[in-house]
Design an enzyme around this catalytic site. Structure first.
Site, mmCIF file in Angstrom:
data_model
loop_
_atom_site.group_PDB
_atom_site.id
_atom_site.type_symbol
_atom_site.label_atom_id
_atom_site.label_comp_id
_atom_site.label_asym_id
_atom_site.label_seq_id
_atom_site.Cartn_x
_atom_site.Cartn_y
_atom_site.Cartn_z
ATOM 1 N N HIS A 53 14.664 4.990 10.434
ATOM 2 C CA HIS A 53 14.285 4.887 11.829
ATOM 3 C C HIS A 53 14.240 6.275 12.465
ATOM 4 C CE1 HIS A 53 15.343 0.343 12.375
ATOM 5 N NE2 HIS A 53 14.498 0.572 11.384
ATOM 6 N N GLU A 55 15.691 7.730 14.998
ATOM 7 C CA GLU A 55 16.923 8.443 15.321
ATOM 8 C C GLU A 55 17.509 9.113 14.077
ATOM 9 O OE1 GLU A 55 17.050 4.527 17.754
ATOM 10 O OE2 GLU A 55 16.090 5.312 15.942
ATOM 11 N N CYS A 81 18.934 0.335 17.461
ATOM 12 C CA CYS A 81 19.301 -0.999 16.974
ATOM 13 C C CYS A 81 20.791 -1.045 16.633
ATOM 14 C CB CYS A 81 18.457 -1.373 15.766
ATOM 15 S SG CYS A 81 18.672 -0.286 14.338
ATOM 16 N N CYS A 90 21.026 2.000 13.854
ATOM 17 C CA CYS A 90 20.879 3.367 14.361
ATOM 18 C C CYS A 90 21.982 3.729 15.346
ATOM 19 C CB CYS A 90 19.517 3.523 15.034
ATOM 20 S SG CYS A 90 18.145 3.419 13.875
ATOM 21 N N ALA A 168 -20.833 -10.909 9.297
ATOM 22 C CA ALA A 168 -21.702 -11.267 8.166
ATOM 23 C C ALA A 168 -23.140 -11.215 8.667
ATOM 24 C CB ALA A 168 -21.371 -12.660 7.628
ATOM 25 N N ARG A 190 -1.805 -5.998 5.175
ATOM 26 C CA ARG A 190 -1.226 -7.167 4.495
ATOM 27 C C ARG A 190 0.160 -6.860 3.945
ATOM 28 N NH1 ARG A 190 -6.042 -9.740 0.673
ATOM 29 N NH2 ARG A 190 -7.483 -10.326 2.346
ATOM 30 N N ASP A 206 -15.811 -17.597 1.317
ATOM 31 C CA ASP A 206 -15.477 -16.385 0.564
ATOM 32 C C ASP A 206 -14.501 -16.610 -0.578
ATOM 33 O OD1 ASP A 206 -17.069 -15.043 2.392
ATOM 34 O OD2 ASP A 206 -15.386 -14.435 3.652
ATOM 35 N N ARG A 213 -3.484 -5.611 -2.452
ATOM 36 C CA ARG A 213 -3.860 -4.720 -3.551
ATOM 37 C C ARG A 213 -3.916 -3.287 -3.006
ATOM 38 N NH1 ARG A 213 -6.893 -9.099 -3.455
ATOM 39 N NH2 ARG A 213 -8.758 -8.105 -2.601
#
Length: 373
Positions: A53, A55, A81, A90, A168, A190, A206, A213
């Site tokens: 983090h 800090e 936190c 932190c 598309a 992702r 699709d 990946r």
């Protein structure tokens, strides 16, 4: 330290925090500045989930032979936190370091923190001031704050679009609107979320895998989620064959065969434009999903936008115009005055494409805990 100096150093902390734009979700963007007198002696920012983090990064950057930390002030745009997540608290790191004063931009809206970090610092004898450039801090982390006050996951939406907003062409061809660099950024998104959500139209058109990946071959596979009101997802769909059991939301009763045997099928009530999206997100939240990446298609994006449920938008824009085909955000239509507003957080080239990150306006700030007498 004067109020003007506090604002100046907090502005620098916010500037550092913005370096994490597009990379820290579902975590917040946080910057930290360590000051002695009026001189900055160390800085840090949060780079990505699992990384140290802000800090801690600033503390690590303190030069050898520097001033005693008890005479220094730490500026951080979000409350330190006080819970164990992917990294230790932190607040404890600041206490162990012996920091003399901490200036906080905003209280953390996460219920695991929400004033607890500030209270812990004060209990350790550290002077804490809260609310310096609070409006700017709220605006920066609006996408992080909103779901933590609404009982649902953080919702990010990603779309690869043309200059005229198409996903598309008129014949349904969408591979590939954007180039390899933009697609790699999509996989990095992702990798940072708990679930990836699409509509049944995307599955039928699709047949995506929704796996992650990354260029180095690694990546965390998020939970695949499908909105499928009539349970049309075929058992041969590739996302049903992946490393995680997909979750399918439907209005229809789960059939005892086909896709229902391969997926975790959940029935929810109907909403104004298909399924009750709030119920879908609430169910994911109850299952421990903290962040969802929506990858379309246009009707799904449009319905979530109309419902005010998208916290952060990632648009990858290719400099071509198709002049036809489906738009990235389809029905329902909204009058101009009712359209949800977003603010631009980041604009950067990614290969031959442009990556825009937009966030919703900030929610109300959580109150700071009172100072102990």
């Amino acid at each position: 330290m004067t109020p003007a100096a506090d604002r100046r150093h907090m502005a620098r902390a916010l500037e550092l925090a913005r370096r994490g734009a597009g990379a820290t979700s579902p975590n917040p963007m946080v910057g930290a500045v360590l000051v002695h007198g009026d001189e900055i002696i160390a800085e840090g920012h949060h780079e990505a989930p699992g990384r140290e983090h802000a800090e801690v990064a600033a503390l690590r950057a303190v030069p050898d032979g520097g001033p005693p930390l008890s005479a220094c002030t730490m500026y951080v745009n979000l409350e330190p936190c006080c819970h164990f997540g992917r990294t230790p608290p932190c607040a404890d790191a600041l206490i162990r370091a012996g920091i003399g004063r901490v200036v906080v931009g905003m209280v953390d809206p996460d219920p695991r923190v929400r004033g607890g970090g500030i209270a812990r610092l004060r209990a350790a004898g550290i002077a804490v001031d809260v609310g310096v450039l609070e409006g700017e801090a709220l605006a920066l982390n609006a996408a992080f704050a909103a779901p933590r006050t609404a009982g649902r996951p953080q919702v990010l939406a990603k779309a690869a679009i043309t200059l005229d907003g198409r996903i598309a062409d008129a014949w349904g061809q969408s591979q590939w609107i954007t180039g390899p660099a933009a697609r790699a950024e999509g996989h990095r998104l992702r990798d940072r979320v708990d679930a990836v959500l699409v509509g049944i139209g995307t599955v039928l058109a699709d047949d995506p895998t929704l796996t992650t990946r990354l260029p180095d071959g690694g990546g965390r596979h998020a939970l695949p989620v499908v909105l499928d009101s009539q349970l049309r997802c075929p058992p041969t769909a590739r996302l049903l064959q992946g490393p995680r059991r997909a979750r399918v939301y439907t209005r229809a009763p789960a059939a005892p065969a086909g896709a229902a045997l391969l997926a975790d099928v959940r029935a929810v009530s109907a909403g104004p434009h298909g399924l009750d999206l709030g119920a879908v997100l609430a169910d994911l939240h109850s299952a421990g999903v903290g962040s969802v990446l929506v990858e379309g298609g246009g009707r799904v994006h449009g319905s979530l936008l109309a419902a005010g449920l998208i916290d952060e938008l990632h648009l990858f824009i290719n400099p071509r115009a198709l002049g036809g085909g489906p738009a990235w955000a389809g029905p329902p239509a909204l009058p101009l005055g009712a359209a949800p507003g977003y603010r631009l957080l980041l604009s950067r080239p990614v290969g031959d494409d442009l990556h825009l990150v937009l966030v919703r306006p900030p929610p109300a700030a959580a109150p700071a805990p009172p100072e102990t007498p």
